[in-house]
Design a protein around this motif. Structure first.
Motif, PDB file in Angstrom:
ATOM      1  N   LEU A 132      50.714  42.616  95.275  1.00  0.00           N
ATOM      2  CA  LEU A 132      51.914  42.143  94.574  1.00  0.00           C
ATOM      3  C   LEU A 132      52.841  41.489  95.581  1.00  0.00           C
ATOM      4  O   LEU A 132      52.856  41.853  96.757  1.00  0.00           O
ATOM      5  N   GLN A 133      53.581  40.519  95.102  1.00  0.00           N
ATOM      6  CA  GLN A 133      54.620  39.898  95.942  1.00  0.00           C
ATOM      7  C   GLN A 133      55.963  40.053  95.239  1.00  0.00           C
ATOM      8  O   GLN A 133      56.717  40.969  95.541  1.00  0.00           O
ATOM      9  N   CYS A 134      56.247  39.170  94.275  1.00  0.00           N
ATOM     10  CA  CYS A 134      57.530  39.327  93.581  1.00  0.00           C
ATOM     11  C   CYS A 134      57.515  40.538  92.660  1.00  0.00           C
ATOM     12  O   CYS A 134      58.554  41.058  92.289  1.00  0.00           O
ATOM     13  N   GLY A 135      56.319  40.963  92.245  1.00  0.00           N
ATOM     14  CA  GLY A 135      56.192  42.170  91.448  1.00  0.00           C
ATOM     15  C   GLY A 135      56.425  41.983  89.959  1.00  0.00           C
ATOM     16  O   GLY A 135      56.364  42.951  89.198  1.00  0.00           O
ATOM     17  N   PHE A 136      56.684  40.772  89.526  1.00  0.00           N
ATOM     18  CA  PHE A 136      57.043  40.582  88.119  1.00  0.00           C
ATOM     19  C   PHE A 136      55.853  40.774  87.188  1.00  0.00           C
ATOM     20  O   PHE A 136      56.006  41.213  86.058  1.00  0.00           O
ATOM     21  N   THR A 185      53.368  42.783  87.882  1.00  0.00           N
ATOM     22  CA  THR A 185      52.665  43.997  88.296  1.00  0.00           C
ATOM     23  C   THR A 185      52.518  45.030  87.184  1.00  0.00           C
ATOM     24  O   THR A 185      51.441  45.610  87.006  1.00  0.00           O
ATOM     25  N   LEU A 222      58.890  48.017  93.048  1.00  0.00           N
ATOM     26  CA  LEU A 222      58.268  46.987  92.219  1.00  0.00           C
ATOM     27  C   LEU A 222      57.077  47.545  91.437  1.00  0.00           C
ATOM     28  O   LEU A 222      56.763  47.074  90.344  1.00  0.00           O
ATOM     29  N   TYR A 252      65.520  43.268  88.045  1.00  0.00           N
ATOM     30  CA  TYR A 252      65.584  41.805  88.058  1.00  0.00           C
ATOM     31  C   TYR A 252      66.804  41.365  87.240  1.00  0.00           C
ATOM     32  O   TYR A 252      67.474  42.191  86.622  1.00  0.00           O
ATOM     33  N   GLY A 291      48.435  32.853  97.699  1.00  0.00           N
ATOM     34  CA  GLY A 291      49.268  32.458  96.559  1.00  0.00           C
ATOM     35  C   GLY A 291      49.512  30.961  96.538  1.00  0.00           C
ATOM     36  O   GLY A 291      49.459  30.320  95.481  1.00  0.00           O
ATOM     37  N   SER A 331      62.242  36.417  97.220  1.00  0.00           N
ATOM     38  CA  SER A 331      61.749  36.309  95.841  1.00  0.00           C
ATOM     39  C   SER A 331      60.264  36.676  95.848  1.00  0.00           C
ATOM     40  O   SER A 331      59.478  36.125  95.106  1.00  0.00           O
ATOM     41  N   GLY A 332      59.932  37.602  96.755  1.00  0.00           N
ATOM     42  CA  GLY A 332      58.572  38.139  96.808  1.00  0.00           C
ATOM     43  C   GLY A 332      57.878  37.984  98.146  1.00  0.00           C
ATOM     44  O   GLY A 332      56.795  38.510  98.364  1.00  0.00           O
ATOM     45  N   PHE A 367      59.777  29.890  94.415  1.00  0.00           N
ATOM     46  CA  PHE A 367      58.943  28.739  94.795  1.00  0.00           C
ATOM     47  C   PHE A 367      59.728  27.435  94.840  1.00  0.00           C
ATOM     48  O   PHE A 367      59.163  26.357  94.637  1.00  0.00           O
ATOM     49  N   ARG A 414      54.430  47.041 102.498  1.00  0.00           N
ATOM     50  CA  ARG A 414      55.803  46.620 102.248  1.00  0.00           C
ATOM     51  C   ARG A 414      56.689  47.754 101.730  1.00  0.00           C
ATOM     52  O   ARG A 414      56.289  48.537 100.882  1.00  0.00           O
ATOM     53  N   VAL A 449      63.934  39.226  92.492  1.00  0.00           N
ATOM     54  CA  VAL A 449      63.672  37.915  91.910  1.00  0.00           C
ATOM     55  C   VAL A 449      62.162  37.775  91.699  1.00  0.00           C
ATOM     56  O   VAL A 449      61.388  37.987  92.625  1.00  0.00           O
ATOM     57  N   GLY A 450      61.793  37.419  90.469  1.00  0.00           N
ATOM     58  CA  GLY A 450      60.375  37.365  90.109  1.00  0.00           C
ATOM     59  C   GLY A 450      59.724  36.034  90.421  1.00  0.00           C
ATOM     60  O   GLY A 450      59.168  35.373  89.563  1.00  0.00           O
ATOM     61  N   GLY A 451      59.803  35.649  91.676  1.00  0.00           N
ATOM     62  CA  GLY A 451      59.206  34.377  92.106  1.00  0.00           C
ATOM     63  C   GLY A 451      60.232  33.268  92.015  1.00  0.00           C
ATOM     64  O   GLY A 451      61.059  33.220  91.097  1.00  0.00           O
ATOM     65  N   ARG A 484      51.693  34.474  89.629  1.00  0.00           N
ATOM     66  CA  ARG A 484      51.992  33.193  90.264  1.00  0.00           C
ATOM     67  C   ARG A 484      52.077  33.319  91.784  1.00  0.00           C
ATOM     68  O   ARG A 484      52.215  32.332  92.475  1.00  0.00           O
ATOM     69  N   CYS A 485      52.064  34.548  92.293  1.00  0.00           N
ATOM     70  CA  CYS A 485      52.332  34.751  93.724  1.00  0.00           C
ATOM     71  C   CYS A 485      51.101  35.012  94.576  1.00  0.00           C
ATOM     72  O   CYS A 485      51.032  34.567  95.716  1.00  0.00           O
TER      73      CYS A 485
END
Ligand code: FES
Ligand code: FES
Lengths: 174, 796
Positions: A105-109, A111, B26, B33, B681, B506-507, B255, B20, B251-253, A143-144
């Motif tokens: 996971l990165q942004c976790g949205f 997840t 998360l 968020y 990614g 943002s991730g 980019f 992390r 923040v959910g991404g 997306r991440c």
């Protein structure tokens, strides 16, 4: 059949994360919004609200469901599990640990939805192949990450379960 | 001391793949968020968006909407204009045309999806119900949708932009005719990259709470640039900046999409001020596809002159950016083609460059920044042409690149656009990538597949990336902006370390990687460090954009820590009876260099500074807290390469990625696991851009891809496993030798995917220059050469 006006709240009884909950909702409210707004389960995310992204995926009677495409009132009599149910106390579930260990996971949205899909997959097929995991995951957009580490995490959990190395924050030599 | 000073940091935690710290929140649904921000008394916004691409508002009737249940307020553009003219966006460049984007259109409407009215109600559903009752009378105007045609038409997309030309420049105009005349071959093409949407899984959102009793305005924004947003609110709304706070939740991404000032953000502030209640704006996916900044749409008309040895002689590019209706802030359309052509030659020795860039206004949503910005499109054009030249000369794609990349002996090498390249691993990247791909075997496999009626293709892309973008890099790219960040570090009385930074995530993992940096700056364990971020009360900074956060994190924390360390060294020197210069800090201890016996805990030194005056040297400043700025003294260039193998199904014309490879040199890696996550990614997004994603507008400017059913993002079935290899060339300009890399894959993967599609089709004499390479485009290309008519029989 019960009929209701659009501004009339309807009573719902459902088992949510192991507890019986009684609440009332407007018939127009999606299950995703109901869980968030009425029950405070903000771990349920919405990314599209038309059933494509999978961010809102939860378990309803142990099956993965798009909570954006179900109404809150349809929860009546159902057993619902959201991401909030997974960790026990303050320790992550081994599947969550595997996600952390593999950087899934990165942004976790995405997840929460991906964890729900994975749980349903593993319940049905405890030893999936990578291809099977990819196939089942294809309804959850991320997306991440580029997906690979999500597959790694699920495979690791399937193969090693609880035996995986605990993923704490450790310095290099500590 | 200079803002570019490079502090000493000894990597220990840096370089390790620490899991992390932000993951537990998360993974458990606990992270908050923007849509999870709920305040007492909070109201909700819905915005009416224009159904026409170009028009003039005759009248808007909001009476019925105002009468709807739960509605507190309805505004049209006239109401917002009375309080704020809009977002003015310009650059100090000769001939650059400024635009002012109204918060809600009040006269001219310039694109489908532009806001024309807003409703505030007790719930979003009620606000949307009211939107349906607003009657808008709009006179339609001629629509400009094609950027290439917009140059010669009399129709204007936006009355404020004469001749539809925001900016036209030709900074590098070497005479290249001779090189093309004398070249053994020249390859050229006209490449169209698609208009895309970064499509973070979380849409945009903003919450504002104005308290008239204190005069404060608190904003929650899913932004990559909190300090910037704060200052812009202060300027555009004339709001006292010291009473403003911008808070960034999870923040959910982003980019790049969340690295802009959005009209809705100013509007939400105004509405909260007006109503005296918190107001929340959370857009839905359709709004995001209509209205969030779009990206990547360029036409690159490019040619490359090559001698008979495969050496590049000259490059010519004319790039048109389809800019949309207004200039986004802060990037403007220069973020696309104009920035792109200034780095187009970078990994290669190319002695002559002729480059012209045009930014053209159209009736579409404003173009903005999306990971890789304007670098992706020219990189694509160049790399596809290089492959084409290699095929014509019978060279392998690796060999032709080997003959042209900048080598160790060339450093420092100045590009024709004026960038000085001091270090990098261009040649090593080519060699490494070739070995990973197994080039000879691939060609055999490709031939076998062909005999079985399957088309395989290999695409290669070598890149360099202007990372850690600060003032120098911005100015080089023709953005005359000054950018520096600050960080504050404090050593607490018990020896723990608190860092406040303006860098938000943002991730990308900053809560973890910045803690790794700070731990090494003080020689303490990472668990003794906390990172405070996400409030503009903490620190200032330009934000998380342009692959700059690792560089600025190391630079700012390093410099601030240096100041505090100096004071701690002075105390320790007295306690350990040594010279301050001989005091070192490692492993949570303070000791005398080359004398491990003379040592004491880091915490004991901190304690002495706070509580034991007797240990203080004369004139001692006991503040173990310092703030410092950083801005690198020059461009920090990272580099690497990508290779992609695709298979095209002859029956469905679907291109599927079979394998992807990456070589990355971002200097010293802070956290290799996180770096690899960034690469994977970014590569997935590159595949999306070249095979799947496209915002399609019809000739009336209607966006016909406004849901995820039409706008296709890559899934787990579209992205294969990715093989990654690392090189590390430390930057001398950044503490720890760190360079940035967040955008690298989106700069270069699109080129490799496009190259792979073209390689697969080359045996049939087919080239694809318009992307995404959808099944329809591939079908049409194959039909043109008659392949589809022959019942899938290859012309073997
Ligand atoms: S929010 Fe339910 S599928 Fe996207
Ligand atoms: S981690 Fe950001 S969308 Fe999956």
């Amino acid at each position: 059949m019960r009929r209701a006006d659009e501004d009339q709240r309807l009573d719902v009884v459902a088992t949510v994360n192991g507890r019986e909950r009684r609440f009332s909702v407007l018939p127009r409210l999606s299950l995703a919004d109901t869980l968030r707004e009425e029950l405070g389960l903000y771990g349920v995310r919405t990314g599209c609200e038309h059933g494509v992204c999978g961010a809102c995926t939860i378990l309803v009677d142990e099956l993965p469901v798009r909570s954006c495409l179900m109404l809150g009132v349809q929860a009546n009599g159902k057993t619902i599990r959201t991401v909030e149910s997974l960790a026990e106390g303050s320790s992550l579930h081994p599947l969550q640990e595997a996600f952390r260990r593999h950087h899934a996971l990165q942004c976790g949205f995405c997840t929460a939805g991906i964890l729900a899909t994975s749980q349903a997959l593993l319940a049905e097929n405890p030893c999936p192949t990578r291809e099977e995991v990819r196939e089942v995951l294809s309804g959850n957009i991320c997306r991440c990450t580029g997906y690979q580490t999500i597959v790694d995490a699920i495979m690791d959990y399937a193969e090693n379960g609880q035996a995986g190395v605990a993923g704490g924050e450790r310095g290099p030599a500590e | 001391m200079s803002k570019s000073e490079v502090a000493q940091i000894r990597p220990k935690s840096i370089g390790t793949s620490i899991p992390r710290r932000e993951d537990p929140g998360l993974l458990t649904g606990r992270a908050r968020y923007i849509a999870d921000i709920v305040l007492p008394d909070m109201l909700h916004i819905a915005i009416l968006r224009s159904p026409v691409a170009h028009g003039r508002i005759r009248h808007i009737d909001t009476a019925a909407a105002r009468a709807m249940p739960g509605v507190e307020l309805v505004w049209t553009g006239q109401d917002s204009k009375a309080r704020c003219q809009g977002i003015a966006s310009t650059l100090e460049q000769k001939g650059f045309v400024a635009t002012i984007q109204p918060l809600l259109a009040h006269d001219e409407i310039c694109f489908v999806g532009e806001g024309i009215a807003v409703v505030v109600a007790h719930s979003r559903a009620q606000a949307e119900d009211a939107l349906a009752r607003i009657e808008a009378d709009i006179e339609e105007l001629p629509v400009v949708t094609d950027a290439a045609a917009a140059i010669d038409t009399d129709d204007l997309a936006n009355a404020a932009v004469p001749a539809n030309m925001v900016y036209r420049s030709n900074r590098v105009t070497d005479p290249v005719e001779e090189a093309f005349a004398s070249a053994a071959i020249s390859v050229e093409g006209c490449f169209h990259t698609p208009r895309v949407n970064a499509s973070p899984m979380e849409t945009r959102g903003f919450v504002a709470r104005h308290e008239w009793t204190t005069g404060t305005l608190t904003c929650w924004s899913a932004t990559q640039m909190p300090s910037f947003i704060k200052t812009m609110i202060a300027i555009f709304l004339q709001f006292p900046e010291h009473n403003l706070e911008v808070i960034t939740p999870a923040v959910g991404g982003g980019f790049g999409q969340k690295a802009h000032l959005h009209p809705e953000e100013l509007l939400t502030c105004l509405l909260s001020i007006e109503l005296g209640r918190p107001v929340s704006w959370i857009e839905d996916r359709q709004e995001n596809l209509f209205r969030a900044p779009q990206a990547k749409q360029q036409i690159n008309d490019m040619a490359l002159a090559v001698d008979d040895q495969g050496r590049f002689l000259a490059l010519r590019d004319r790039v048109i950016t389809d800019s949309g209706a207004y200039n986004s802030l802060p990037w403007t359309p220069l973020v696309e083609g104009h920035a792109g052509i200034l780095v187009v030659t970078d990994p290669y020795r190319i002695a002559a460059l002729s480059a012209e860039s045009l930014s053209v206004t159209t009736n579409k949503c404003p173009i903005g920044a999306y990971r890789g910005v304007g670098f992706s499109a020219p990189t694509l054009a160049r790399e596809v042409l290089i492959d084409r030249a290699a095929r014509q000369l019978g060279l392998s794609p690796f060999e032709i690149r080997r003959r042209n990349v900048i080598r160790q002996e060339d450093f420092p090498y100045q590009t024709r656009a004026g960038m000085m390249i001091r270090e990098g691993t261009f040649l090593e990247t080519v060699d490494r990538l070739e070995a990973m791909v197994g080039y000879e075997d691939f060609r055999k496999r490709q031939q076998e597949a062909f005999r079985e009626g399957r088309l395989l293709g290999l695409g290669v892309s070598i890149f360099s990336e202007v990372s850690g973008i600060g003032t120098r890099a911005l100015n080089f790219l023709d953005f005359p902006l000054t950018s520096h960040d600050t960080a504050t570090v404090r050593v607490e009385p018990t020896g723990k370390v608190t860092v406040t930074t303006g860098i938000v995530t943002s991730g990308q993992g900053h809560p973890t990687t910045l803690a790794q940096i700070a731990a090494d700056a003080f020689g303490v364990p990472m668990e003794d460090v906390t990172i405070l971020a996400g409030s503009t009360h903490h620190a200032v900074g330009f934000g998380t954009v342009a692959s700059r956060s690792a560089v600025f994190g190391a630079g700012t924390i390093g410099r601030a820590a240096e100041i505090v360390r100096g004071r701690m060294r002075a105390v320790a020197a007295r306690l350990l009876q040594a010279a301050p210069d001989d005091i070192e800090m490692t492993g949570g201890m303070v000791h005398v260099r080359d004398d491990p016996g003379r040592t004491m805990p880091f915490a004991a030194v901190a304690g002495a500074a706070y509580f034991a005056e007797a240990t203080h040297p004369d004139d001692f400043d006991p503040a173990l807290e310092a703030t410092a700025a950083f801005d690198p003294s020059d461009i920090v260039l990272a580099n690497g390469g990508h290779a992609v193998i695709v298979e095209i199904d002859m029956e469905t014309c679907l291109a599927r990625v079979e394998k992807m490879y990456a070589v990355e040199d971002c200097g010293r890696m802070i956290n290799p696991m996180i770096v690899e996550g960034q690469i994977r990614g970014g590569m997935a997004q590159g595949v999306g851009m070249i095979l799947l994603e496209e915002l399609v507008h019809d000739e009336r400017g209607q966006l016909i891809t406004s849901t995820f059913q039409d706008y296709l993002l890559p899934t787990s079935l579209d992205i294969p496993d990715i093989e990654i290899s690392h090189l590390e060339t430390p930057s001398p300009l950044v503490p720890g030798g760190i360079k940035g890399m967040g955008e690298s894959a989106m700069i270069s993967t699109p080129a490799a995917v496009a190259g792979a599609v073209n390689d697969a089709l080359a045996c049939l004499g087919v080239a694809i220059e318009q992307f995404p390479a959808s099944p329809q485009r591939i079908f049409e290309a194959l039909s043109k050469v008659g392949v589809m008519d022959r019942g899938n029989n290859f012309p073997v």
